[in-house]
Motif scaffolding. Structure first.
Motif, PDB file in Angstrom:
ATOM      1  N   ASP A  65       0.826  -1.221   0.000  1.00 14.40           N
ATOM      2  CA  ASP A  65       0.000   0.000   0.000  1.00 14.40           C
ATOM      3  C   ASP A  65       0.856   1.265   0.000  1.00 14.40           C
ATOM      4  N   GLY A  66       2.148   1.079   0.036  1.00 15.59           N
ATOM      5  CA  GLY A  66       3.014   2.262   0.053  1.00 15.59           C
ATOM      6  C   GLY A  66       2.987   2.997   1.382  1.00 15.59           C
ATOM      7  N   ARG A  67       2.783   2.229   2.472  1.00 18.92           N
ATOM      8  CA  ARG A  67       2.860   2.854   3.789  1.00 18.92           C
ATOM      9  C   ARG A  67       4.240   2.533   4.389  1.00 18.92           C
ATOM     10  N   GLY A  68       5.037   3.580   4.591  1.00 18.26           N
ATOM     11  CA  GLY A  68       6.355   3.380   5.205  1.00 18.26           C
ATOM     12  C   GLY A  68       7.468   3.121   4.211  1.00 18.26           C
ATOM     13  N   ASN A  69       7.165   3.194   2.910  1.00 12.75           N
ATOM     14  CA  ASN A  69       8.253   2.967   1.945  1.00 12.75           C
ATOM     15  C   ASN A  69       9.163   4.186   1.791  1.00 12.75           C
ATOM     16  N   GLN A  70       8.682   5.322   2.242  1.00 11.14           N
ATOM     17  CA  GLN A  70       9.544   6.511   2.321  1.00 11.14           C
ATOM     18  C   GLN A  70       9.788   6.804   3.799  1.00 11.14           C
ATOM     19  N   TYR A  71      10.723   7.706   4.067  1.00 12.72           N
ATOM     20  CA  TYR A  71      11.069   7.996   5.471  1.00 12.72           C
ATOM     21  C   TYR A  71       9.820   8.163   6.342  1.00 12.72           C
ATOM     22  N   PRO A  72       9.683   7.353   7.360  1.00 13.91           N
ATOM     23  CA  PRO A  72       8.608   7.626   8.327  1.00 13.91           C
ATOM     24  C   PRO A  72       8.993   8.828   9.209  1.00 13.91           C
ATOM     25  N   PRO A  73       8.054   9.362  10.002  1.00  7.44           N
ATOM     26  CA  PRO A  73       8.386  10.486  10.885  1.00  7.44           C
ATOM     27  C   PRO A  73       9.513  10.112  11.856  1.00  7.44           C
ATOM     28  N   GLY A  74      10.345  11.072  12.215  1.00  4.83           N
ATOM     29  CA  GLY A  74      11.504  10.835  13.088  1.00  4.83           C
ATOM     30  C   GLY A  74      11.170  10.071  14.362  1.00  4.83           C
ATOM     31  N   PRO A  75      10.104  10.428  15.085  1.00  8.76           N
ATOM     32  CA  PRO A  75       9.816   9.713  16.346  1.00  8.76           C
ATOM     33  C   PRO A  75       9.162   8.354  16.136  1.00  8.76           C
ATOM     34  N   GLY A  76       8.804   8.017  14.886  1.00 13.97           N
ATOM     35  CA  GLY A  76       8.058   6.774  14.625  1.00 13.97           C
ATOM     36  C   GLY A  76       6.668   7.120  14.134  1.00 13.97           C
ATOM     37  N   ILE A  77       6.006   6.187  13.443  1.00 15.69           N
ATOM     38  CA  ILE A  77       4.668   6.498  12.918  1.00 15.69           C
ATOM     39  C   ILE A  77       3.670   6.618  14.094  1.00 15.69           C
ATOM     40  N   PRO A  78       2.688   7.504  13.978  1.00 15.97           N
ATOM     41  CA  PRO A  78       1.751   7.715  15.097  1.00 15.97           C
ATOM     42  C   PRO A  78       1.049   6.432  15.517  1.00 15.97           C
ATOM     43  N   GLU A  79       0.685   5.559  14.543  1.00 12.95           N
ATOM     44  CA  GLU A  79      -0.018   4.312  14.895  1.00 12.95           C
ATOM     45  C   GLU A  79       0.824   3.461  15.848  1.00 12.95           C
ATOM     46  N   LEU A  80       2.120   3.396  15.591  1.00  9.06           N
ATOM     47  CA  LEU A  80       2.974   2.573  16.453  1.00  9.06           C
ATOM     48  C   LEU A  80       3.179   3.246  17.807  1.00  9.06           C
ATOM     49  N   ARG A  81       3.376   4.561  17.795  1.00 10.97           N
ATOM     50  CA  ARG A  81       3.575   5.245  19.089  1.00 10.97           C
ATOM     51  C   ARG A  81       2.343   5.072  19.980  1.00 10.97           C
ATOM     52  N   THR A  82       1.162   5.136  19.361  1.00 15.07           N
ATOM     53  CA  THR A  82      -0.058   4.950  20.161  1.00 15.07           C
ATOM     54  C   THR A  82      -0.183   3.502  20.636  1.00 15.07           C
ATOM     55  N   SER A 284      13.931   4.138  10.547  1.00 14.79           N
ATOM     56  CA  SER A 284      14.159   2.814   9.952  1.00 14.79           C
ATOM     57  C   SER A 284      12.848   2.044   9.889  1.00 14.79           C
ATOM     58  N   ALA A 285      12.879   0.966   9.098  1.00 16.99           N
ATOM     59  CA  ALA A 285      11.842  -0.092   9.135  1.00 16.99           C
ATOM     60  C   ALA A 285      10.416   0.408   8.890  1.00 16.99           C
ATOM     61  N   GLY A 286      10.236   1.388   7.970  1.00 16.10           N
ATOM     62  CA  GLY A 286       8.914   1.989   7.732  1.00 16.10           C
ATOM     63  C   GLY A 286       7.750   1.007   7.703  1.00 16.10           C
ATOM     64  N   PRO A 287       7.674   0.089   6.740  1.00 13.18           N
ATOM     65  CA  PRO A 287       6.517  -0.809   6.678  1.00 13.18           C
ATOM     66  C   PRO A 287       6.394  -1.706   7.907  1.00 13.18           C
ATOM     67  N   PHE A 288       7.532  -2.088   8.490  1.00  6.80           N
ATOM     68  CA  PHE A 288       7.481  -2.956   9.672  1.00  6.80           C
ATOM     69  C   PHE A 288       6.874  -2.232  10.875  1.00  6.80           C
ATOM     70  N   GLN A 289       7.025  -0.914  10.901  1.00  5.21           N
ATOM     71  CA  GLN A 289       6.413  -0.165  12.015  1.00  5.21           C
ATOM     72  C   GLN A 289       4.886  -0.348  12.004  1.00  5.21           C
ATOM     73  N   TYR A 290       4.298  -0.353  10.794  1.00  6.74           N
ATOM     74  CA  TYR A 290       2.843  -0.567  10.708  1.00  6.74           C
ATOM     75  C   TYR A 290       2.469  -1.960  11.216  1.00  6.74           C
ATOM     76  N   ALA A 291       3.296  -2.933  10.852  1.00  4.81           N
ATOM     77  CA  ALA A 291       3.002  -4.312  11.264  1.00  4.81           C
ATOM     78  C   ALA A 291       3.139  -4.471  12.775  1.00  4.81           C
ATOM     79  N   VAL A 292       4.146  -3.835  13.357  1.00  2.14           N
ATOM     80  CA  VAL A 292       4.339  -3.970  14.808  1.00  2.14           C
ATOM     81  C   VAL A 292       3.215  -3.248  15.561  1.00  2.14           C
ATOM     82  N   ALA A 293       2.708  -2.157  14.987  1.00  2.00           N
ATOM     83  CA  ALA A 293       1.557  -1.477  15.612  1.00  2.00           C
ATOM     84  C   ALA A 293       0.389  -2.458  15.716  1.00  2.00           C
ATOM     85  N   GLU A 294       0.174  -3.249  14.665  1.00  3.08           N
ATOM     86  CA  GLU A 294      -0.908  -4.249  14.720  1.00  3.08           C
ATOM     87  C   GLU A 294      -0.566  -5.358  15.708  1.00  3.08           C
ATOM     88  N   ALA A 295       0.694  -5.767  15.712  1.00  4.68           N
ATOM     89  CA  ALA A 295       1.099  -6.866  16.602  1.00  4.68           C
ATOM     90  C   ALA A 295       0.853  -6.504  18.063  1.00  4.68           C
TER      91      ALA A 295
END
Ligand code: PMP
Ligand code: GLN
Length: 404
Positions: A65-82, A284-295
């Motif tokens: 889906d093209g989520r995280g394939n470019q630089y994610p935000p410096g602190p991490g994607i909001p979904e994962l931080r939440t 780092s790890a843009g798309p994986f951040q989305y997956a870990v948020a779900e995990a």
């Protein structure tokens, strides 16, 4: 062109002196030995089975889906931080602001390095429990700090007869000086499997408050606790705002290659750690951040099932090692078993020599704990085995060790 040597063209060592004592990590050496010999690798701690299918699929979806394939935000994607703050709240009743008190890192390894680089001045003393995870020594050195080990000592419970490694609180108190900047803690503890108790953690918290110390606590094995419970040090009185809590997805979800880790701490501490982190990897790890948020939102049954499965594996390997004649320190947490080879009828009392010979002699790879000590004599006869492997692999390894 003149060939460069390890002393360069000028005679000056290429490697800066802060890293002079460090060579290849023991994990790389032992995994290479496993590949070369085809031996069962119970050395480096990584599972031989990937984590949940739905988490893997979440990473694939994010990539597609093209989520995280470019630089994610410096602190991490909001979904994962939440997801991280939800996790700390629901599991430990610790409340953090996802915008100001969380930082996503390239594994716990980067979180540890960035914390030390941010918080330690050259000459500051950093107390670490020994045997310590190898990156601690290197990160303290990179920060110019002085490592002060406090050794966990073998202990036998007189009522249950179980062997474990315990912290001597008086030794810890005595190690604090006017130069001590921070305590670098690890519970559940690699390589001994020790889980610090409420009483021990309370005493550590009191000490940190009394001596005004910062604490960096590495809790990557927080979900892998078989006996007792994991208590984050940040939940003890006076600790929330002086503790940098570190964890990572690698162990909890069996995706060690994804290298998604995180820090939770006060805004001031997170800002300091982020200042160092942004010049290490930035992100780092843009798309994986989305997956870990779900995990992190998997049902509680995922976490209890993974823990129970590992407890069974611990028992398979611990019993197998005991039958093979090793002295076994049955871990309360992590996926490592520390053994003592002194009791074996082999003549070999040196863990490093033992581990170098083991693959050829019986087709198993393990790790010598001596490399996790400042004084290698202290851990000379200790050898660590990982049990994050399939049950049949563990049984085969145990039977090879018994035949030897
Ligand atoms: N801390 C400890 C105690 C570890 O055992 C490990 C190794 N896996 C790490 C940190 C590193 O974690 P990560 O792979 O998330 O960088
Ligand atoms: N944490 C893993 C272990 O202790 C290894 C990680 C690494 O290879 N750096 O085995």
């Amino acid at each position: 062109m003149t060939a460069m040597t390890s002393t360069g063209t000028t005679g000056r060592p290429l490697l800066n002196r802060r890293l002079a004592e460090f060579g290849t990590t023991i994990f790389a050496e032992m995994s290479a030995l496993a590949v070369r010999t085809g031996a069962i690798n119970l050395g480096q701690g990584f599972p031989d089975t990937d984590g949940p299918e739905e988490v893997r699929e979440a990473a694939v979806r994010a990539l597609r889906d093209g989520r995280g394939n470019q630089y994610p935000p410096g602190p991490g994607i909001p979904e994962l931080r939440t997801a991280i703050t939800d996790h700390q709240l629901t599991r430990y009743d610790l409340s953090y602001d996802p915008d100001r008190e969380v930082l996503v890192t390239a594994g716990a390894t980067e979180a540890i390095a960035a914390s030390l680089l941010a918080l330690v001045e050259p000459g500051d003393e950093v107390i670490a429990l020994e045997p310590y995870y190898d990156s601690y020594a290197a990160s303290i050195a990179l920060a110019g700090g002085t490592r002060v080990p406090v050794t966990l000592r073998p202990h036998t419970d007189t009522t249950t007869g179980t062997h474990s490694f315990r912290l001597d609180l008086d030794e810890l108190r005595a190690a604090v000086t006017d130069r001590t900047r921070l305590l670098l803690l690890n519970t559940p503890h690699n390589p001994t499997g020790t889980v610090l108790t409420r009483t021990e953690l309370s005493a550590i918290a009191e000490l940190a408050v009394a001596r005004d110390l910062l604490v960096v606590t590495d809790e990557v094995y927080e979900h892998l606790v078989f006996d007792g419970e994991h208590l984050p040090l940040a939940s003890f009185p006076g600790m929330r705002d002086r503790t940098v809590t570190i964890s990572s997805a690698g162990k909890t979800f069996s995706f060690t290659g994804w290298k998604v880790g995180w820090v939770t701490a006060s805004p001031e501490l997170v800002t300091a750690v982020r200042t160092a982190k942004q010049y290490l990897t930035y992100v780092s790890a843009g798309p994986f951040q989305y997956a870990v948020a779900e995990a992190l939102h998997l049902p509680a049954s995922y976490f209890s099932h993974a823990r129970d499965d590992l407890r069974t594996k611990r028992d398979i390997l611990a019993d197998g090692l005991t039958q093979a004649g090793f002295e076994v320190f049955r871990p309360q947490g992590t996926y490592f078993i520390t053994t003592d080879i002194a009791a074996l009828d082999l003549g070999e009392k040196d863990g490093l020599a033992f581990c170098r010979a083991l693959p050829e002699r019986c087709g198993v790879v393990a790790v010598p704990n001596a490399v996790f000590y400042d004084d290698p004599e202290a851990g000379r006869t200790q050898v660590r085995f990982a049990f994050c492997k399939r049950a049949d692999v563990l049984r085969e390894a145990a039977s090879r060790l018994q035949r030897w």
